[in-house]
Design a protein around this motif. Structure first.
Motif, PDB file in Angstrom:
ATOM      1  N   HIS A 148       3.768  16.519  -8.768  1.00  0.00           N
ATOM      2  CA  HIS A 148       3.478  16.654  -7.331  1.00  0.00           C
ATOM      3  C   HIS A 148       2.834  18.005  -7.020  1.00  0.00           C
ATOM      4  N   HIS A 180      -2.272  15.394  -5.102  1.00  0.00           N
ATOM      5  CA  HIS A 180      -1.586  14.415  -5.951  1.00  0.00           C
ATOM      6  C   HIS A 180      -1.216  13.165  -5.165  1.00  0.00           C
ATOM      7  N   ASP A 218       1.717  10.150  -4.456  1.00  0.00           N
ATOM      8  CA  ASP A 218       3.093   9.675  -4.578  1.00  0.00           C
ATOM      9  C   ASP A 218       3.052   8.165  -4.794  1.00  0.00           C
TER      10      ASP A 218
HETATM   11 ZN   LIG Z   1       4.389  14.133  -3.648  1.00  0.00          ZN
END
Ligand SMILES: [Zn+2]
Length: 218
Positions: free
Chosen positions: A55, A59, A61
């Motif tokens: 992260h 980036h 998720d």
């Molecule tokens: Zn993240």
């Protein structure tokens, strides 16, 4: 001929890259270098090893980041990572992005399926309060995006929210992909553009650095 312009929406990754409070700094270990003195008969090359949180910097998720049985980063649908994206400018005095800010964009959101919110916070990358004082998205606003069929949400903040993570839970629970720490959003002078933000295919994990690119014009 119309010129298509590429705008890099990614921060650079280096040992100096600011990281989330509590995360370890990025380590790039140079394992071989052409600048090293050559031993007879041995060719040097440039090789390195990267040690980073998934992260760090710009980036993505994956749903698995917060949802135990959610899709991991190797399983995200690449059709959601590439394609038309809407840019919504967020007024600078907004600290919590709630439904009334997004509602006027409802019809366009339903067509684009990808949206980036430009809060202007990317200009504060590297400043002491970057990771602590950023604007957030409310849980209701997150559910609103899910209801419009949005598949990818990008932000120029380090996170879409804070503890207790209502927005993360609503977005990732709805199967959306989140891209955080986007850079250079002010260079996009178009409401609609093509976005490319593809993660590494890391088996079974929660996220990945991405090289995010806006393609405008054409
Ligand atoms: Zn993240």
């Amino acid at each position: 001929m119309t010129v298509r312009r590429m705008i890099d929406l990614s921060h650079t990754v280096s040992a100096e890259t600011p990281v989330f409070p509590g995360d370890a700094a990025v380590e790039i270990l140079v394992t071989d270098a052409t600048s090293r003195a050559s031993v007879a008969g041995e060719r040097h090359m440039n090789c390195s090893r990267l040690n980073t949180s998934l992260h760090t910097g710009t980036h993505m998720d994956a749903p698995f980041h917060f949802i135990h049985d959610g899709a991991s980063i190797d399983r995200v649908d690449l059709t959601h990572c590439i394609g038309p994206s809407l840019m919504i400018p967020i007024p600078p005095d907004v600290h919590e992005i709630d439904v009334p800010i997004l509602a006027p964009w409802q019809n366009k959101l339903r067509v684009a399926h990808r949206v980036i919110l430009n809060t202007g916070w990317h200009r504060r990358w590297g400043e002491p309060d970057y990771f602590t004082a950023h604007p957030v998205i409310s849980g209701d606003a997150a559910r609103f995006l899910v209801d419009q069929g949005v598949r990818l949400l990008g932000v120029d903040t380090p996170s879409v929210d804070r503890d207790p993570y209502d927005a993360h839970l609503a977005l990732l629970g709805g199967g959306l992909l989140i891209v955080e720490n986007l850079a250079n959003l002010d260079q996009i002078h178009a409401e609609l553009f093509d976005l490319v933000a593809t993660p590494l295919r890391i088996l079974g994990r929660d996220g990945s650095p991405v090289r995010a690119v806006a393609i405008v014009g054409g």
